[in-house]
Motif scaffolding. Structure first.
Motif, PDB file in Angstrom:
ATOM      1  N   ASN A  88       0.898  -1.292  -0.007  1.00  0.00           N
ATOM      2  CA  ASN A  88      -0.041   0.010  -0.031  1.00  0.00           C
ATOM      3  C   ASN A  88       0.868   1.249   0.057  1.00  0.00           C
ATOM      4  N   GLY A  98     -10.353  -7.289  -2.762  1.00  0.00           N
ATOM      5  CA  GLY A  98      -9.700  -8.248  -1.860  1.00  0.00           C
ATOM      6  C   GLY A  98      -8.297  -8.681  -2.298  1.00  0.00           C
ATOM      7  N   MET A 101      -3.698  -7.707  -0.101  1.00  0.00           N
ATOM      8  CA  MET A 101      -2.919  -8.561   0.395  1.00  0.00           C
ATOM      9  C   MET A 101      -1.885  -9.261  -0.480  1.00  0.00           C
TER      10      MET A 101
HETATM   11  C1  LIG Z   1     -11.760  -1.909   5.228  1.00  0.00           C
HETATM   12  C2  LIG Z   1     -10.564  -2.902   4.294  1.00  0.00           C
HETATM   13  C3  LIG Z   1     -10.600  -4.071   4.034  1.00  0.00           C
HETATM   14  C4  LIG Z   1      -9.986  -4.803   3.364  1.00  0.00           C
HETATM   15  N1  LIG Z   1      -9.940  -6.055   2.873  1.00  0.00           N
HETATM   16  C5  LIG Z   1      -9.099  -6.963   2.034  1.00  0.00           C
HETATM   17  C6  LIG Z   1      -9.310  -8.222   1.871  1.00  0.00           C
HETATM   18  O1  LIG Z   1     -10.468  -8.914   2.072  1.00  0.00           O
HETATM   19  N2  LIG Z   1      -8.242  -8.841   1.106  1.00  0.00           N
HETATM   20  C7  LIG Z   1      -7.257  -8.277   0.907  1.00  0.00           C
HETATM   21  O2  LIG Z   1      -6.259  -8.872   0.205  1.00  0.00           O
HETATM   22  N3  LIG Z   1      -6.973  -7.034   1.186  1.00  0.00           N
HETATM   23  C8  LIG Z   1      -7.996  -6.087   1.841  1.00  0.00           C
HETATM   24  N4  LIG Z   1      -7.602  -4.923   2.175  1.00  0.00           N
HETATM   25  C9  LIG Z   1      -6.380  -4.568   1.756  1.00  0.00           C
HETATM   26  C10 LIG Z   1      -5.170  -4.827   2.749  1.00  0.00           C
HETATM   27  O3  LIG Z   1      -5.452  -4.976   4.024  1.00  0.00           O
HETATM   28  C11 LIG Z   1      -3.892  -4.029   2.263  1.00  0.00           C
HETATM   29  O4  LIG Z   1      -3.769  -3.755   1.057  1.00  0.00           O
HETATM   30  C12 LIG Z   1      -2.745  -4.769   2.878  1.00  0.00           C
HETATM   31  O5  LIG Z   1      -2.707  -5.024   4.029  1.00  0.00           O
HETATM   32  C13 LIG Z   1      -1.488  -4.053   2.545  1.00  0.00           C
HETATM   33  O6  LIG Z   1      -0.431  -4.308   3.180  1.00  0.00           O
HETATM   34  P1  LIG Z   1       0.755  -3.618   3.570  1.00  0.00           P
HETATM   35  O7  LIG Z   1       1.803  -4.442   4.064  1.00  0.00           O
HETATM   36  O8  LIG Z   1       1.338  -2.541   2.194  1.00  0.00           O
HETATM   37  O9  LIG Z   1       0.611  -2.441   4.541  1.00  0.00           O
HETATM   38  P2  LIG Z   1      -0.225  -2.429   6.062  1.00  0.00           P
HETATM   39  O10 LIG Z   1      -0.819  -4.023   6.176  1.00  0.00           O
HETATM   40  O11 LIG Z   1      -1.054  -1.329   6.071  1.00  0.00           O
HETATM   41  O12 LIG Z   1       1.199  -2.567   6.727  1.00  0.00           O
HETATM   42  C14 LIG Z   1       1.854  -1.464   7.345  1.00  0.00           C
HETATM   43  C15 LIG Z   1       2.470  -1.540   8.570  1.00  0.00           C
HETATM   44  O13 LIG Z   1       3.155  -0.414   8.775  1.00  0.00           O
HETATM   45  C16 LIG Z   1       3.038   0.002   9.919  1.00  0.00           C
HETATM   46  N5  LIG Z   1       3.365   1.501   9.968  1.00  0.00           N
HETATM   47  C17 LIG Z   1       3.187   2.666   9.248  1.00  0.00           C
HETATM   48  N6  LIG Z   1       3.910   3.745   9.460  1.00  0.00           N
HETATM   49  C18 LIG Z   1       4.967   3.252  10.467  1.00  0.00           C
HETATM   50  C19 LIG Z   1       5.971   3.850  10.918  1.00  0.00           C
HETATM   51  N7  LIG Z   1       6.403   5.068  10.545  1.00  0.00           N
HETATM   52  N8  LIG Z   1       6.658   3.136  11.594  1.00  0.00           N
HETATM   53  C20 LIG Z   1       6.450   1.535  12.058  1.00  0.00           C
HETATM   54  N9  LIG Z   1       5.578   1.017  11.465  1.00  0.00           N
HETATM   55  C21 LIG Z   1       4.678   1.819  10.577  1.00  0.00           C
HETATM   56  C22 LIG Z   1       1.463   0.387  10.195  1.00  0.00           C
HETATM   57  O14 LIG Z   1       0.909   0.100  11.551  1.00  0.00           O
HETATM   58  C23 LIG Z   1       1.254  -1.114   9.650  1.00  0.00           C
HETATM   59  O15 LIG Z   1       1.183  -2.278  10.607  1.00  0.00           O
HETATM   60  C24 LIG Z   1      -8.524  -4.418   2.954  1.00  0.00           C
HETATM   61  C25 LIG Z   1      -8.342  -3.033   3.369  1.00  0.00           C
HETATM   62  C26 LIG Z   1      -9.274  -2.367   4.210  1.00  0.00           C
HETATM   63  C27 LIG Z   1      -8.816  -1.012   4.668  1.00  0.00           C
END
Ligand SMILES: Cc1cc2nc3c(=O)[nH]c(=O)nc-3n(C[C@H](O)[C@H](O)[C@H](O)COP(=O)(O)OP(=O)(O)OC[C@H]3O[C@@H](n4cnc5c(N)ncnc54)[C@H](O)[C@@H]3O)c2cc1C
Length: 189
Positions: A88, A98, A101
């Motif tokens: 993200n 969906g 992830m």
């Molecule tokens: C309501 C909703 C429903 C969803 N449903 C689905 C689904 O059914 N299936 C699916 O595949 N996806 C779904 N998604 C999307 C999915 O959750 C995200 O796209 C995915 O989690 C992105 O992964 P990521 O590792 O990029 O970011 P994240 O999972 O957001 O991880 C980023 C992490 O970095 C941490 N962070 C941020 N800034 C800092 C900092 N400065 N220092 C230290 N840590 C920090 C955050 O706390 C977080 O834990 C959904 C999203 C939402 C909002």
């Protein structure tokens, strides 16, 4: 994780540790604007689902509510020097797809592969931007359109009927998500 259907939105409850659990809700902005108070919105939502109400009975909130709009943006070309955003941080699409992830994992995989094959950092960024644009490409537009469609009950019912009658719809959705249907019993999230 337990998911609870509420009026026009939903909430997910996931146990974490020490008897605590995390609650995340996707809420339309007009509902937030009406109350201007997340706690009041949540109380109203709890009243809309007996299962959620049972779970919340006797529970206590131990940290503040965090609220933000759902981010939606395509792959940018202005990455800071020596930074490779993944998941993200690189791009965000409609959660209803969906795929957030899967895209997060795949972009991490592509970045790891690039780190092991390309030593020039600037070139690495350029190649990855191109790969990420390819990865996210039209899924963003597609899932935004699907989200708008399924939030209209008549269109949503029609789509479910079509999916039930023929597996063509299911195959199309799978292909649009960059997957293939592995076997007849494969189900979609
Ligand atoms: C309501 C909703 C429903 C969803 N449903 C689905 C689904 O059914 N299936 C699916 O595949 N996806 C779904 N998604 C999307 C999915 O959750 C995200 O796209 C995915 O989690 C992105 O992964 P990521 O590792 O990029 O970011 P994240 O999972 O957001 O991880 C980023 C992490 O970095 C941490 N962070 C941020 N800034 C800092 C900092 N400065 N220092 C230290 N840590 C920090 C955050 O706390 C977080 O834990 C959904 C999203 C939402 C909002």
């Amino acid at each position: 994780m337990q998911l609870f259907g509420l009026r026009g939105c939903y909430a997910g409850v996931a146990p974490i540790e020490n008897g605590l659990f995390n609650i995340a809700c996707s809420v339309p902005k007009d509902r937030i604007e009406r109350f201007k108070d997340v706690e009041a919105v949540f109380e109203e939502m709890v009243g809309e689902n007996h299962g959620l109400a049972d779970l919340m009975r006797g529970s206590k909130r131990v940290s503040p509510w965090l609220a933000s709009p759902l981010p939606r943006f395509s792959v940018h070309s202005n990455w800071p020097e020596r930074v490779i955003p993944i998941g993200n941080a690189a791009a965000a699409l409609e959660p209803i797809g969906g795929e957030g992830m899967g895209l997060a994992l795949r972009s991490a995989e592509l970045a790891a592969e690039m780190l092991s094959t390309e030593s020039d950092l600037r070139l690495m960024q350029q190649k990855l931007q191109r790969d990420f644009i390819e990865l996210w490409r039209w899924r963003r537009l597609l899932w935004r359109s699907v989200a708008m469609m399924v939030s209209r009950p008549i269109l949503c019912e029609l789509a479910v009927d079509v999916m039930n009658v023929t597996n063509v719809g299911e195959r199309l959705v799978a292909l649009a998500k960059g997957k293939d249907v592995i076997n007849e019993s494969a189900s979609l999230q």
